[in-house]
Design a protein around this motif. Structure first.
Motif, PDB file in Angstrom:
ATOM      1  N   THR A  50      54.274 -19.085  43.000  1.00 27.15           N
ATOM      2  CA  THR A  50      55.534 -19.724  43.357  1.00 27.15           C
ATOM      3  C   THR A  50      56.353 -18.755  44.207  1.00 27.15           C
ATOM      4  O   THR A  50      56.677 -17.657  43.739  1.00 27.15           O
ATOM      5  CB  THR A  50      56.342 -20.094  42.088  1.00 27.15           C
ATOM      6  N   PRO A  51      56.676 -19.134  45.441  1.00 26.02           N
ATOM      7  CA  PRO A  51      57.457 -18.244  46.294  1.00 26.02           C
ATOM      8  C   PRO A  51      58.757 -17.811  45.611  1.00 26.02           C
ATOM      9  O   PRO A  51      59.438 -18.602  44.971  1.00 26.02           O
ATOM     10  CB  PRO A  51      57.750 -19.093  47.535  1.00 26.02           C
ATOM     11  N   GLY A  52      59.069 -16.528  45.735  1.00 26.77           N
ATOM     12  CA  GLY A  52      60.290 -15.997  45.167  1.00 26.77           C
ATOM     13  C   GLY A  52      60.216 -15.654  43.688  1.00 26.77           C
ATOM     14  O   GLY A  52      61.168 -15.120  43.124  1.00 26.77           O
ATOM     15  N   MET A  53      59.095 -15.960  43.053  1.00 22.49           N
ATOM     16  CA  MET A  53      58.933 -15.677  41.623  1.00 22.49           C
ATOM     17  C   MET A  53      57.948 -14.516  41.453  1.00 22.49           C
ATOM     18  O   MET A  53      57.115 -14.268  42.323  1.00 22.49           O
ATOM     19  CB  MET A  53      58.406 -16.909  40.886  1.00 22.49           C
ATOM     20  N   PRO A  54      58.032 -13.804  40.323  1.00 20.63           N
ATOM     21  CA  PRO A  54      57.070 -12.719  40.089  1.00 20.63           C
ATOM     22  C   PRO A  54      55.639 -13.253  40.055  1.00 20.63           C
ATOM     23  O   PRO A  54      55.398 -14.400  39.686  1.00 20.63           O
ATOM     24  CB  PRO A  54      57.469 -12.179  38.712  1.00 20.63           C
ATOM     25  N   GLY A  55      54.716 -12.401  40.429  1.00 19.68           N
ATOM     26  CA  GLY A  55      53.314 -12.786  40.406  1.00 19.68           C
ATOM     27  C   GLY A  55      52.626 -12.359  39.130  1.00 19.68           C
ATOM     28  O   GLY A  55      53.228 -11.742  38.255  1.00 19.68           O
ATOM     29  N   VAL A  56      51.352 -12.705  39.047  1.00 20.43           N
ATOM     30  CA  VAL A  56      50.509 -12.285  37.924  1.00 20.43           C
ATOM     31  C   VAL A  56      49.518 -11.265  38.476  1.00 20.43           C
ATOM     32  O   VAL A  56      48.854 -11.517  39.482  1.00 20.43           O
ATOM     33  CB  VAL A  56      49.755 -13.484  37.307  1.00 20.43           C
ATOM     34  N   MET A  57      49.443 -10.099  37.818  1.00 22.25           N
ATOM     35  CA  MET A  57      48.559  -9.043  38.272  1.00 22.25           C
ATOM     36  C   MET A  57      47.264  -9.054  37.470  1.00 22.25           C
ATOM     37  O   MET A  57      47.282  -9.163  36.243  1.00 22.25           O
ATOM     38  CB  MET A  57      49.218  -7.677  38.116  1.00 22.25           C
TER      39      MET A  57
END
Length: 103
Positions: A50-57
């Motif tokens: 989701t743009p602007g949201m934290p990612g999953v690493m």
């Protein structure tokens, strides 16, 4: 639209991050091989769904993403990482030998 960032890290740091609960993987674990064109074999793959949201690493080791605290390796994950392929590791015939690396 999903953005993916691949970061190179020393292999020892990846193993420390994964922990011995997740590496080496069980013989029946499904792995996600990333596209070798990425030029990174050890590090992290960060997926921003989701743009602007934290990612999953996801930890990346020997060119593959193994199961880990972020979750199981699934077709859904493969669909988010361009050029990746799901695969199963070769079985270990001698438990005294170190787990093979995945070129």
């Amino acid at each position: 639209m999903t953005d993916v960032t691949i970061l190179a890290l020393p292999r020892e740091e990846v193993i420390a991050g994964l922990g011995r609960d997740f590496w080496p993987t069980p013989d029946d674990a499904t792995l996600l091989r990333i596209d070798p064109a990425a030029g990174v074999t050890d590090g992290a793959v960060v997926i921003y769904a989701t743009p602007g949201m934290p990612g999953v690493m996801w930890w990346l080791i020997d060119g593959v993403i193994p199961p880990q605290a972020a979750g199981l390796v699934t077709e859904e994950l493969a669909a988010q990482v361009p050029g990746s392929v799901l695969e199963a590791p070769p079985p270990i015939t001698d438990p005294e030998q170190p787990r093979p690396t995945y070129p």
